[in-house]
Design a protein around this motif. Sequence first.
Motif, PDB file in Angstrom:
ATOM      1  N   LEU A  93       0.839  -1.047   0.042  1.00  0.00           N
ATOM      2  CA  LEU A  93       0.177   0.139   0.080  1.00  0.00           C
ATOM      3  C   LEU A  93       0.728   1.284  -0.004  1.00  0.00           C
ATOM      4  O   LEU A  93       2.066   1.336   0.221  1.00  0.00           O
ATOM      5  CB  LEU A  93      -0.890   0.049   1.250  1.00  0.00           C
ATOM      6  N   ARG A  94       0.228   2.475  -0.357  1.00  0.00           N
ATOM      7  CA  ARG A  94       0.920   3.571  -0.179  1.00  0.00           C
ATOM      8  C   ARG A  94       0.222   4.629   0.082  1.00  0.00           C
ATOM      9  O   ARG A  94      -0.886   4.605  -0.079  1.00  0.00           O
ATOM     10  CB  ARG A  94       1.729   3.881  -1.676  1.00  0.00           C
ATOM     11  N   ALA A  95       0.925   5.765   0.653  1.00  0.00           N
ATOM     12  CA  ALA A  95       0.192   7.105   1.132  1.00  0.00           C
ATOM     13  C   ALA A  95      -0.349   7.683  -0.006  1.00  0.00           C
ATOM     14  O   ALA A  95       0.306   8.058  -1.208  1.00  0.00           O
ATOM     15  CB  ALA A  95       0.906   7.725   2.057  1.00  0.00           C
ATOM     16  N   ASP A  96      -1.700   8.467  -0.196  1.00  0.00           N
ATOM     17  CA  ASP A  96      -1.941   9.355  -1.000  1.00  0.00           C
ATOM     18  C   ASP A  96      -2.716  10.596  -0.272  1.00  0.00           C
ATOM     19  O   ASP A  96      -3.989  10.287  -0.043  1.00  0.00           O
ATOM     20  CB  ASP A  96      -3.078   8.674  -1.850  1.00  0.00           C
ATOM     21  N   GLY A  97      -1.914  11.265   0.137  1.00  0.00           N
ATOM     22  CA  GLY A  97      -2.250  12.508   1.005  1.00  0.00           C
ATOM     23  C   GLY A  97      -2.507  11.862   2.391  1.00  0.00           C
ATOM     24  O   GLY A  97      -1.752  11.171   2.908  1.00  0.00           O
ATOM     25  N   ASP A  98      -3.886  12.272   2.826  1.00  0.00           N
ATOM     26  CA  ASP A  98      -4.288  11.653   4.054  1.00  0.00           C
ATOM     27  C   ASP A  98      -5.023  10.388   3.941  1.00  0.00           C
ATOM     28  O   ASP A  98      -5.516   9.771   5.075  1.00  0.00           O
ATOM     29  CB  ASP A  98      -5.323  12.677   4.810  1.00  0.00           C
ATOM     30  N   GLU A  99      -4.917   9.784   2.911  1.00  0.00           N
ATOM     31  CA  GLU A  99      -5.801   8.613   2.620  1.00  0.00           C
ATOM     32  C   GLU A  99      -4.683   7.427   2.078  1.00  0.00           C
ATOM     33  O   GLU A  99      -3.509   7.695   1.751  1.00  0.00           O
ATOM     34  CB  GLU A  99      -6.488   8.790   1.434  1.00  0.00           C
ATOM     35  N   ILE A 100      -5.257   6.394   1.661  1.00  0.00           N
ATOM     36  CA  ILE A 100      -4.243   5.203   1.299  1.00  0.00           C
ATOM     37  C   ILE A 100      -4.723   4.754   0.008  1.00  0.00           C
ATOM     38  O   ILE A 100      -5.854   4.490  -0.372  1.00  0.00           O
ATOM     39  CB  ILE A 100      -4.322   4.112   2.308  1.00  0.00           C
ATOM     40  N   ARG A 101      -3.672   4.342  -0.970  1.00  0.00           N
ATOM     41  CA  ARG A 101      -3.870   3.604  -2.138  1.00  0.00           C
ATOM     42  C   ARG A 101      -3.237   2.321  -2.351  1.00  0.00           C
ATOM     43  O   ARG A 101      -2.274   1.875  -1.485  1.00  0.00           O
ATOM     44  CB  ARG A 101      -3.605   4.582  -3.460  1.00  0.00           C
ATOM     45  N   ALA A 102      -3.599   1.526  -3.278  1.00  0.00           N
ATOM     46  CA  ALA A 102      -2.806   0.078  -3.283  1.00  0.00           C
ATOM     47  C   ALA A 102      -1.662   0.674  -4.059  1.00  0.00           C
ATOM     48  O   ALA A 102      -1.451   1.623  -5.091  1.00  0.00           O
ATOM     49  CB  ALA A 102      -3.782  -0.696  -4.170  1.00  0.00           C
ATOM     50  N   GLY A 103      -0.623  -0.168  -3.496  1.00  0.00           N
ATOM     51  CA  GLY A 103       0.776  -0.243  -4.296  1.00  0.00           C
ATOM     52  C   GLY A 103       0.942  -1.227  -5.045  1.00  0.00           C
ATOM     53  O   GLY A 103       1.668  -1.219  -6.006  1.00  0.00           O
ATOM     54  N   LEU A 104       0.231  -2.478  -4.806  1.00  0.00           N
ATOM     55  CA  LEU A 104       0.366  -3.426  -5.700  1.00  0.00           C
ATOM     56  C   LEU A 104      -1.174  -3.920  -6.299  1.00  0.00           C
ATOM     57  O   LEU A 104      -2.057  -3.479  -5.318  1.00  0.00           O
ATOM     58  CB  LEU A 104       1.133  -4.474  -5.195  1.00  0.00           C
ATOM     59  N   ASP A 105      -1.270  -4.631  -7.122  1.00  0.00           N
ATOM     60  CA  ASP A 105      -2.323  -5.258  -7.488  1.00  0.00           C
ATOM     61  C   ASP A 105      -2.676  -6.551  -6.983  1.00  0.00           C
ATOM     62  O   ASP A 105      -1.750  -7.451  -7.238  1.00  0.00           O
ATOM     63  CB  ASP A 105      -2.673  -5.479  -9.214  1.00  0.00           C
ATOM     64  N   VAL A 106      -3.552  -6.908  -6.202  1.00  0.00           N
ATOM     65  CA  VAL A 106      -3.839  -8.156  -5.301  1.00  0.00           C
ATOM     66  C   VAL A 106      -5.267  -8.560  -5.541  1.00  0.00           C
ATOM     67  O   VAL A 106      -6.156  -7.973  -5.059  1.00  0.00           O
ATOM     68  CB  VAL A 106      -3.346  -8.258  -4.018  1.00  0.00           C
ATOM     69  N   ARG A 107      -5.695  -9.516  -6.657  1.00  0.00           N
ATOM     70  CA  ARG A 107      -6.919  -9.317  -6.901  1.00  0.00           C
ATOM     71  C   ARG A 107      -7.412 -10.934  -6.830  1.00  0.00           C
ATOM     72  O   ARG A 107      -6.415 -11.971  -7.272  1.00  0.00           O
ATOM     73  CB  ARG A 107      -7.362  -8.966  -8.287  1.00  0.00           C
ATOM     74  N   PRO A 108      -8.498 -11.408  -6.636  1.00  0.00           N
ATOM     75  CA  PRO A 108      -8.974 -12.711  -6.586  1.00  0.00           C
ATOM     76  C   PRO A 108      -9.171 -13.272  -7.949  1.00  0.00           C
ATOM     77  O   PRO A 108      -9.399 -12.406  -8.845  1.00  0.00           O
ATOM     78  CB  PRO A 108     -10.430 -12.856  -5.936  1.00  0.00           C
ATOM     79  N   HIS A 109      -8.601 -14.491  -8.329  1.00  0.00           N
ATOM     80  CA  HIS A 109      -8.753 -15.218  -9.503  1.00  0.00           C
ATOM     81  C   HIS A 109      -9.388 -16.536  -9.397  1.00  0.00           C
ATOM     82  O   HIS A 109      -8.717 -17.513  -8.660  1.00  0.00           O
ATOM     83  CB  HIS A 109      -7.685 -15.153 -10.196  1.00  0.00           C
ATOM     84  N   GLY A 110     -10.454 -16.871  -9.922  1.00  0.00           N
ATOM     85  CA  GLY A 110     -11.109 -18.136  -9.811  1.00  0.00           C
ATOM     86  C   GLY A 110     -11.216 -19.025 -10.932  1.00  0.00           C
ATOM     87  O   GLY A 110     -11.297 -18.555 -12.057  1.00  0.00           O
ATOM     88  N   ALA A 111     -11.175 -20.412 -10.698  1.00  0.00           N
ATOM     89  CA  ALA A 111     -11.513 -21.472 -11.883  1.00  0.00           C
ATOM     90  C   ALA A 111     -12.027 -22.487 -11.315  1.00  0.00           C
ATOM     91  O   ALA A 111     -11.477 -23.315 -10.609  1.00  0.00           O
ATOM     92  CB  ALA A 111     -10.263 -21.463 -12.757  1.00  0.00           C
ATOM     93  N   GLY A 112     -13.191 -22.862 -11.773  1.00  0.00           N
ATOM     94  CA  GLY A 112     -14.102 -24.031 -11.222  1.00  0.00           C
ATOM     95  C   GLY A 112     -14.294 -24.034  -9.723  1.00  0.00           C
ATOM     96  O   GLY A 112     -14.470 -22.709  -9.123  1.00  0.00           O
TER      97      GLY A 112
END
Length: 505
Positions: A93-112
């Motif tokens: 994660l990374r700071a964006d002013g007083d808020e927080i943004r993602a620094g990396l993409d972490v996403r669910p991926h499903g199959a069956g």
Amino acid sequence: MIPDLSDDLIERLREAFLSARYDADGVVDLLGAEAHAALGRGEPVPALRATLDTGPVGTFVRLFLLGTSEPTSLVKAALGPLPLDQARAAGLLRADGDEIRAGLDVRPHGAGDDSWWVVSDLDSDLRGDGRPVSPDHVLGVGHASLSLVRATSRRPVGSVLDLGTGCGVQALHASTHAERVTATDVSKRALALADATFRLNRVDVELAEGEWFEPVRGRRFDQIVCNPPFVVGPARTDFTYRDSGLAGDDASALVVRQLPSLLEEGGTGQLLASWVHRRGEDWQDRVSRWLPPGGVDAWFVQRDVADPALYVGTWLRDAGYDARSQAGRKKAGEWLDWFETNEVEGVGFGFVTLRRTDAARGEVVCEDLRHAYDDPLGPETDQWLRRVDWLRAHGSPQDLLAARLTTAPSTVLEQVSAPSDEGWQAVVHRLHRTDGPGWQHEIDDLGVRLLAGCRGAMPVGDLVELLAVGCGEDVEELTRAAVPMLRELVRHGMVVPAEWAETAE
């Protein structure tokens, strides 16, 4: 900087995701079918609305899937056992002013029944800074990755090599049907993020760093999958995920040429590839010349052909370039100059299936399958190779004519008729296979009658002879016409050996 995703961070992140139900099913349940479909089309607003006031899972969806900035309090609550300072220090994660943004993409991926999390770099549209991606950018699960997933055989094997693993998605899928998985990449950053992917999902994968096949030279595998840096153009490496440093389609040629030597006998390789369509040259002849001499069965499937301007524009946007900017215009001009100098009229894209065989001569087939079809190609590749084996064992006309064949249940006949003095007269007979890649074949009236008799009751040679006698045709002439037609229909699964149909029943 390569993210430092420690084992402790990974375990705490996994616990937070599981607690929030931030997985493939949880995201679909949260968003609903319509908002989820809209997100897949690149329309974030319905998904954003669906995540409001939904707790930690909504926070994770907005952070990692929508790229929004989130209040620190919400992020801390979602992370649970993982301290925010630890997540920021690691680059997650990374700071964006007083808020927080993602620094990396972490996403669910499903199959069956399987659901994983895939760690990769954020695409330019989610980073929020408007700049092109970095040279060592690690691509996430894109359309090309998913198409290779669908085109890969899932038969149980002992060992799989994922060449150029990137974020590790192909290796994840390989873990469902292989006892051992090895993943390689030339990029240290890719290996670090792939390692995080595997640890987050508790999947055991051997990792090795190096160019092409060098990290595993001298070893053999039952299956190799590869999504190589196949972008066609000048010899450069602007971005490691797509550029090989080799000119034209030499990257695809290199993989096709060398891959069979690392396969066990009967082992298979499946990869994405690109090839140029050069003025005055047949693309099928071009890709066939890539193959090593000797025992290799090869199936090249062309799924698309892009004109140079469209091709360049697509890949510039993929990297985050504004085509109207000075940098974008410069890149496009250099690229199009290269295409013009090398007489490139188009760029083909598709799948390649290779199999190492002890046959003196391999079967090489190049097909243009640009029409739409829904069925995944992976199961079809296994059947295609099985049919190649059967045709090889029945290589002579006598062997084929002695076989009992039956028309497959998925084969249907379409007839186009035109008005005549005696009413409607059929002018076109077209066979369609209603599953798999949806092959089509036009046949004549005698072919229609022959296939109507293919029910496995007698050798096909006897059927041809009866048809010739009944229609007043020369037996030898009709046989010469029937043999290549039947071989092609068997190759495409429209007519199958009777014993296979009996076993399936």
